[in-house]
Design an enzyme around this catalytic site. Structure first.
Site, PDB file in Angstrom:
ATOM      1  N   HIS A  19      -4.088  -1.115  -0.702  1.00 43.02           N
ATOM      2  CA  HIS A  19      -2.813  -0.397  -0.941  1.00 43.02           C
ATOM      3  C   HIS A  19      -1.674  -1.397  -0.747  1.00 43.02           C
ATOM      4  O   HIS A  19      -1.338  -1.763   0.375  1.00 43.02           O
ATOM      5  CB  HIS A  19      -2.647   0.770   0.039  1.00 43.02           C
ATOM      6  CG  HIS A  19      -1.396   1.556  -0.205  1.00 43.02           C
ATOM      7  ND1 HIS A  19      -1.405   2.927  -0.382  1.00 43.02           N
ATOM      8  CD2 HIS A  19      -0.105   1.201  -0.329  1.00 43.02           C
ATOM      9  CE1 HIS A  19      -0.175   3.351  -0.594  1.00 43.02           C
ATOM     10  NE2 HIS A  19       0.649   2.311  -0.554  1.00 43.02           N
ATOM     11  N   HIS A  21       2.292  -2.952  -2.377  1.00 41.88           N
ATOM     12  CA  HIS A  21       3.451  -2.940  -3.286  1.00 41.88           C
ATOM     13  C   HIS A  21       3.833  -4.380  -3.592  1.00 41.88           C
ATOM     14  O   HIS A  21       4.234  -5.120  -2.688  1.00 41.88           O
ATOM     15  CB  HIS A  21       4.627  -2.205  -2.642  1.00 41.88           C
ATOM     16  CG  HIS A  21       4.321  -0.771  -2.347  1.00 41.88           C
ATOM     17  ND1 HIS A  21       4.563   0.238  -3.255  1.00 41.88           N
ATOM     18  CD2 HIS A  21       3.743  -0.183  -1.269  1.00 41.88           C
ATOM     19  CE1 HIS A  21       4.151   1.394  -2.742  1.00 41.88           C
ATOM     20  NE2 HIS A  21       3.650   1.167  -1.533  1.00 41.88           N
ATOM     21  N   ARG A  23       5.972  -5.069  -6.354  1.00 46.45           N
ATOM     22  CA  ARG A  23       7.260  -5.061  -7.094  1.00 46.45           C
ATOM     23  C   ARG A  23       7.141  -5.888  -8.373  1.00 46.45           C
ATOM     24  O   ARG A  23       6.069  -6.080  -8.913  1.00 46.45           O
ATOM     25  CB  ARG A  23       8.425  -5.556  -6.207  1.00 46.45           C
ATOM     26  CG  ARG A  23       8.473  -4.964  -4.805  1.00 46.45           C
ATOM     27  CD  ARG A  23       8.547  -3.459  -4.755  1.00 46.45           C
ATOM     28  NE  ARG A  23       8.888  -2.997  -3.414  1.00 46.45           N
ATOM     29  CZ  ARG A  23       8.570  -1.813  -2.929  1.00 46.45           C
ATOM     30  NH1 ARG A  23       7.909  -0.931  -3.665  1.00 46.45           N
ATOM     31  NH2 ARG A  23       8.930  -1.480  -1.714  1.00 46.45           N
ATOM     32  N   LYS A 105      -2.436   7.164  -8.930  1.00 43.45           N
ATOM     33  CA  LYS A 105      -1.691   7.451  -7.702  1.00 43.45           C
ATOM     34  C   LYS A 105      -0.843   8.697  -7.836  1.00 43.45           C
ATOM     35  O   LYS A 105      -0.039   8.818  -8.770  1.00 43.45           O
ATOM     36  CB  LYS A 105      -0.785   6.248  -7.352  1.00 43.45           C
ATOM     37  CG  LYS A 105       0.079   6.440  -6.131  1.00 43.45           C
ATOM     38  CD  LYS A 105      -0.715   6.440  -4.835  1.00 43.45           C
ATOM     39  CE  LYS A 105       0.130   6.836  -3.625  1.00 43.45           C
ATOM     40  NZ  LYS A 105       0.747   5.695  -2.963  1.00 43.45           N
ATOM     41  N   HIS A 142      -0.421  10.022  -1.869  1.00 42.44           N
ATOM     42  CA  HIS A 142       0.615   9.971  -0.843  1.00 42.44           C
ATOM     43  C   HIS A 142       0.620  11.377  -0.255  1.00 42.44           C
ATOM     44  O   HIS A 142       1.181  12.296  -0.846  1.00 42.44           O
ATOM     45  CB  HIS A 142       1.982   9.585  -1.420  1.00 42.44           C
ATOM     46  CG  HIS A 142       3.018   9.455  -0.356  1.00 42.44           C
ATOM     47  ND1 HIS A 142       3.539   8.246   0.035  1.00 42.44           N
ATOM     48  CD2 HIS A 142       3.577  10.382   0.461  1.00 42.44           C
ATOM     49  CE1 HIS A 142       4.388   8.442   1.034  1.00 42.44           C
ATOM     50  NE2 HIS A 142       4.434   9.735   1.312  1.00 42.44           N
ATOM     51  N   HIS A 180      -2.585   5.490   3.646  1.00 41.32           N
ATOM     52  CA  HIS A 180      -1.804   5.233   4.862  1.00 41.32           C
ATOM     53  C   HIS A 180      -1.794   6.426   5.819  1.00 41.32           C
ATOM     54  O   HIS A 180      -0.748   6.990   6.100  1.00 41.32           O
ATOM     55  CB  HIS A 180      -0.379   4.776   4.530  1.00 41.32           C
ATOM     56  CG  HIS A 180       0.301   5.488   3.388  1.00 41.32           C
ATOM     57  ND1 HIS A 180       0.423   6.861   3.316  1.00 41.32           N
ATOM     58  CD2 HIS A 180       0.892   5.000   2.265  1.00 41.32           C
ATOM     59  CE1 HIS A 180       1.070   7.181   2.210  1.00 41.32           C
ATOM     60  NE2 HIS A 180       1.362   6.081   1.556  1.00 41.32           N
ATOM     61  N   ASP A 253      -0.085  -1.364   2.784  1.00 36.12           N
ATOM     62  CA  ASP A 253       1.152  -0.704   2.354  1.00 36.12           C
ATOM     63  C   ASP A 253       2.347  -1.631   2.569  1.00 36.12           C
ATOM     64  O   ASP A 253       3.456  -1.162   2.836  1.00 36.12           O
ATOM     65  CB  ASP A 253       1.363   0.635   3.064  1.00 36.12           C
ATOM     66  CG  ASP A 253       2.360   1.524   2.317  1.00 36.12           C
ATOM     67  OD1 ASP A 253       2.707   1.210   1.160  1.00 36.12           O
ATOM     68  OD2 ASP A 253       2.802   2.527   2.899  1.00 36.12           O
ATOM     69  N   ALA A 269      12.569   3.152   2.772  1.00 37.94           N
ATOM     70  CA  ALA A 269      11.334   3.179   3.566  1.00 37.94           C
ATOM     71  C   ALA A 269      10.436   2.035   3.126  1.00 37.94           C
ATOM     72  O   ALA A 269      10.260   1.798   1.933  1.00 37.94           O
ATOM     73  CB  ALA A 269      10.619   4.505   3.353  1.00 37.94           C
TER      74      ALA A 269
HETATM   75  O1  DOR Z   1       7.228   3.107   3.360  1.00 39.01           O
HETATM   76  C1  DOR Z   1       6.929   3.243   2.196  1.00 39.01           C
HETATM   77  N1  DOR Z   1       7.359   2.372   1.246  1.00 39.01           N
HETATM   78  N2  DOR Z   1       6.181   4.283   1.836  1.00 39.01           N
HETATM   79  C2  DOR Z   1       5.942   4.570   0.557  1.00 39.01           C
HETATM   80  O2  DOR Z   1       5.289   5.548   0.310  1.00 39.01           O
HETATM   81  C3  DOR Z   1       6.510   3.742  -0.528  1.00 39.01           C
HETATM   82  C4  DOR Z   1       6.825   2.395  -0.064  1.00 39.01           C
HETATM   83  C5  DOR Z   1       7.724   1.637  -1.030  1.00 39.01           C
HETATM   84  O3  DOR Z   1       7.412   1.605  -2.224  1.00 39.01           O
HETATM   85  O4  DOR Z   1       8.707   1.067  -0.587  1.00 39.01           O
HETATM   86 ZN    ZN Z   2       2.671   2.598  -0.410  1.00 42.59          ZN
END
Ligand code: DOR
Ligand code: ZN
Length: 359
Positions: A19, A21, A23, A105, A142, A180, A253, A269
């Protein structure tokens, strides 16, 4: 195992991140080397803006990731599709046949970063979930309700009760990963739900409880979703990973946001942990005397659940503190433990420090 008897170095089959990210654009180029130095593969989240909702978009995104990799890296991105109420059964079939899309997802609309195009009514996507069950394409959840009347610390437990239990019963053959997980309710659910339900666990949810959000003041770099929970829940996560249950596996995450988007009146977040993506887990496992479970959690359980082979090469970690960078890249990503010590260090096969973007 007493702390003094604990090993000072570890060789692990190369782990995967189930999991992540990454970008896009410049931010992708800043963060990707950290993950590629540690992990063989990663399940790449599709919550870009606009989201990755088609196989064509996933294929193009995958090419951009491969183009951004450091030279000679063997890292493989495993792509996902972002589920919307407009996702078609035909797109699911294309995803399965593509060989590059490994999961779909589900974001509840409004739950988190770039989730506006997510699902409002889970029942509206039941035909698509039936197709995923038929073609054996995993669903990644999620798992939080967005109902504003539900306390933010209860949103995962209420999701399990209201949505996940019925979903599990309606589609018994669907492979589901509750992403998560943060609560004892989630651990209990996964432990009792049978072999087609698994969960990822982040390092930050193993290392921190919700006090970290307010440690001497408001700490935006400890804000993520699902939000950090009480200590009793962190203890439940630690028990889950120490148990060796194969349905819990590593998912960082790691979620980078530029500094100004975190240190803001309405901060985003996400916690960036990829700079120490395996080292932080080593710290958490060492803290409970469970280092012997780390390789299975990080390198074996995930491939087994996804039906993929394990990596064949290894990485080496040493118990040798180092200081995390204060910030990364032009975007000034503030990594987890910025300017503070991390107990374990990734070393290359000759014992020297592995290069990452922050060093
Ligand atoms: O903390 C998080 N950041 N939780 C998420 O579900 C998405 C992620 C984000 O893409 O920044
Ligand atoms: Zn995530």
């Amino acid at each position: 195992m007493t702390p003094t008897a604990a090993p000072q170095s570890l060789t692990l089959l190369r782990p995967d991140d189930w999991h992540l990210h990454l970008r896009d654009g410049a931010l992708l180029r800043t963060v990707l080397p950290d993950t590629a130095a540690r992990f063989g593969r990663a399940i790449v989240m599709p919550n870009l803006n606009p989201p990755v909702t088609s196989v064509a978009a996933a294929t193009a995104y995958r090419s951009r990731i491969l183009a951004a990799l450091p030279a000679r890296s063997g890292f493989m991105p495993l792509m996902t599709l972002y589920l919307t109420e407009s996702t078609t059964v035909a797109e699911i079939q294309r995803a399965k046949e593509s060989g590059i899309v490994h999961a779909v997802k589900y974001y509840p609309a409004g739950a988190t970063t770039n989730s506006e195009n997510g699902v409002r009514d889970l029942q509206a996507v039941y035909p698509v979930l039936a197709a995923m069950e038929r073609w054996d394409l995993p669903l990644l959840l999620h798992g939080e309700v967005t109902d504003p009347s539900v306390d933010i610390f209860d949103r995962e437990a209420v999701f399990i009760e209201r949505h996940l239990q019925p979903l599990r019963q309606t589609f018994p053959g669907l492979r589901i990963v509750l992403e998560h997980v943060t609560t004892s309710a989630a651990v209990d659910f996964v432990e009792s739900a049978g072999p087609r339900t698994a969960a990822t666990i982040t390092a930050h949810h193993l290392l921190l409880n919700r006090n970290a959000l307010f440690q001497g003041g408001l700490r935006p770099h400890h804000y993520c979703l699902p939000v950090l929970k009480r200590e009793q829940h962190r203890q439940a996560l630690l028990r889950a990973v120490a148990s060796g249950n194969p349905r819990f596996f590593l998912g960082t995450d790691s979620a980078p946001h530029p500094r100004d988007k975190k240190e803001s009146a309405c901060g985003c977040a996400g916690i960036y942990t990829a700079h120490a993506g395996i080292e932080l887990y080593a710290e958490a496992f060492a803290g409970i005397g469970a280092l012997e479970q780390l390789e299975a959690f990080a390198s074996r359980h995930g491939p087994a659940f996804y039906g993929l082979p394990c990596n064949t090469d290894t990485i080496r970690l040493e118990r040798q503190p180092w200081t995390a960078p204060a910030s990364l890249g032009a975007e000034e990503i503030i990594p987890f433990r910025a300017g503070e010590e991390i107990a374990w260090r990734l070393v290359d096969k000759t014992g020297t420090c592995e290069m990452t973007s922050g060093l």
